[in-house]
Design an enzyme around this catalytic site. Structure first.
Site, mmCIF file in Angstrom:
data_model
loop_
_atom_site.group_PDB
_atom_site.id
_atom_site.type_symbol
_atom_site.label_atom_id
_atom_site.label_comp_id
_atom_site.label_asym_id
_atom_site.label_seq_id
_atom_site.Cartn_x
_atom_site.Cartn_y
_atom_site.Cartn_z
ATOM 1 N N CYS A 106 -12.516 -52.277 75.686
ATOM 2 C CA CYS A 106 -12.001 -52.770 74.415
ATOM 3 C C CYS A 106 -10.482 -52.676 74.450
ATOM 4 C CB CYS A 106 -12.561 -51.944 73.258
ATOM 5 S SG CYS A 106 -12.019 -52.526 71.626
ATOM 6 N N HIS A 148 -19.419 -58.448 71.045
ATOM 7 C CA HIS A 148 -18.392 -57.411 70.906
ATOM 8 C C HIS A 148 -17.450 -57.736 69.734
ATOM 9 C CE1 HIS A 148 -15.516 -54.431 72.836
ATOM 10 N NE2 HIS A 148 -14.689 -55.104 72.053
ATOM 11 N N GLU A 149 -16.955 -58.973 69.687
ATOM 12 C CA GLU A 149 -15.999 -59.339 68.637
ATOM 13 C C GLU A 149 -16.658 -59.416 67.264
ATOM 14 O OE1 GLU A 149 -13.034 -58.958 69.479
ATOM 15 O OE2 GLU A 149 -13.274 -59.158 71.643
ATOM 16 N N HIS A 152 -16.706 -56.060 65.902
ATOM 17 C CA HIS A 152 -15.420 -55.716 65.273
ATOM 18 C C HIS A 152 -15.363 -56.235 63.840
ATOM 19 C CE1 HIS A 152 -13.076 -53.660 68.260
ATOM 20 N NE2 HIS A 152 -13.174 -54.625 69.152
#
Length: 188
Positions: A106, A148-149, A152
């Site tokens: 990350c 992953h994003e 976030h």
């Protein structure tokens, strides 16, 4: 603004580190697709490029807005770049769900990587930089990037998905290289 323009116009911004509240809180939906968003997106692409990343969520540059950019290869090795506003990821279930253990890092915890099991493919729905509805299917690095994003955007860092032991090791790994990453990294 077309992605080709976004890729050449921005300025890199410092990347926010794990522990900052903006990374651990769900983002506000994008409702205005005007010049301010376009400027942010250009800066996000410049930041991602400077940091040699695969993708970047707005929260990683301190902006609590539900948008991410991506610039990485898909399961065929084809480079794909783009923007997803207000993303929702759909993952396969049951017999169609195949987890792949792969090294993940990350940009908000630079220099540290560990294996994390994620579904091999996903569908990501949202809006592009103009507000048009989009649906993207992806595997490989791109499929992992979408997951992953979107995490976030939902206030989740990938360390939240690790065992306590693996998370502690990830922090130790980061500490051994942290002097390479100043507080204003990747701006120079």
């Amino acid at each position: 603004m077309p992605v080709s323009e976004l890729l050449r116009l921005g300025n890199a911004r410092p990347i926010v580190r794990w522990g900052d509240p903006v990374l651990h809180t769900s983002a506000r939906p994008v409702t205005d697709f005007g010049p301010d968003l376009q400027s942010l997106l250009a800066d996000m692409f410049a930041t991602n490029t400077a940091a040699d990343g695969a993708g970047l969520a707005a929260q990683q540059v301190g902006i609590d807005l539900a948008v991410f950019i991506y610039d990485c290869s898909d399961e065929t090795g084809t480079r794909r770049t783009g923007v997803v506003c207000n993303p929702v990821v759909e993952l396969a279930e049951g017999n169609d769900r195949h987890l792949i253990d792969f090294g993940e890092g990350c940009l908000s915890l630079p220099g540290a990587y560990t294996d994390l099991a994620r579904p091999e493919f996903c569908i990501c729905r949202g809006q592009d930089q103009y507000g048009n509805q989009i649906e993207l299917n992806a595997g490989g690095t791109l499929g992992r990037c979408f997951q992953h994003e979107t995490d976030h955007i939902n206030g989740i860092v990938f360390g939240d998905r690790l065992s306590k032991r693996k998370r502690k090791q990830l922090y130790r790994d980061h500490e051994t290289v942290s002097e390479q990453y100043s507080n204003d990294w990747p701006t120079r």
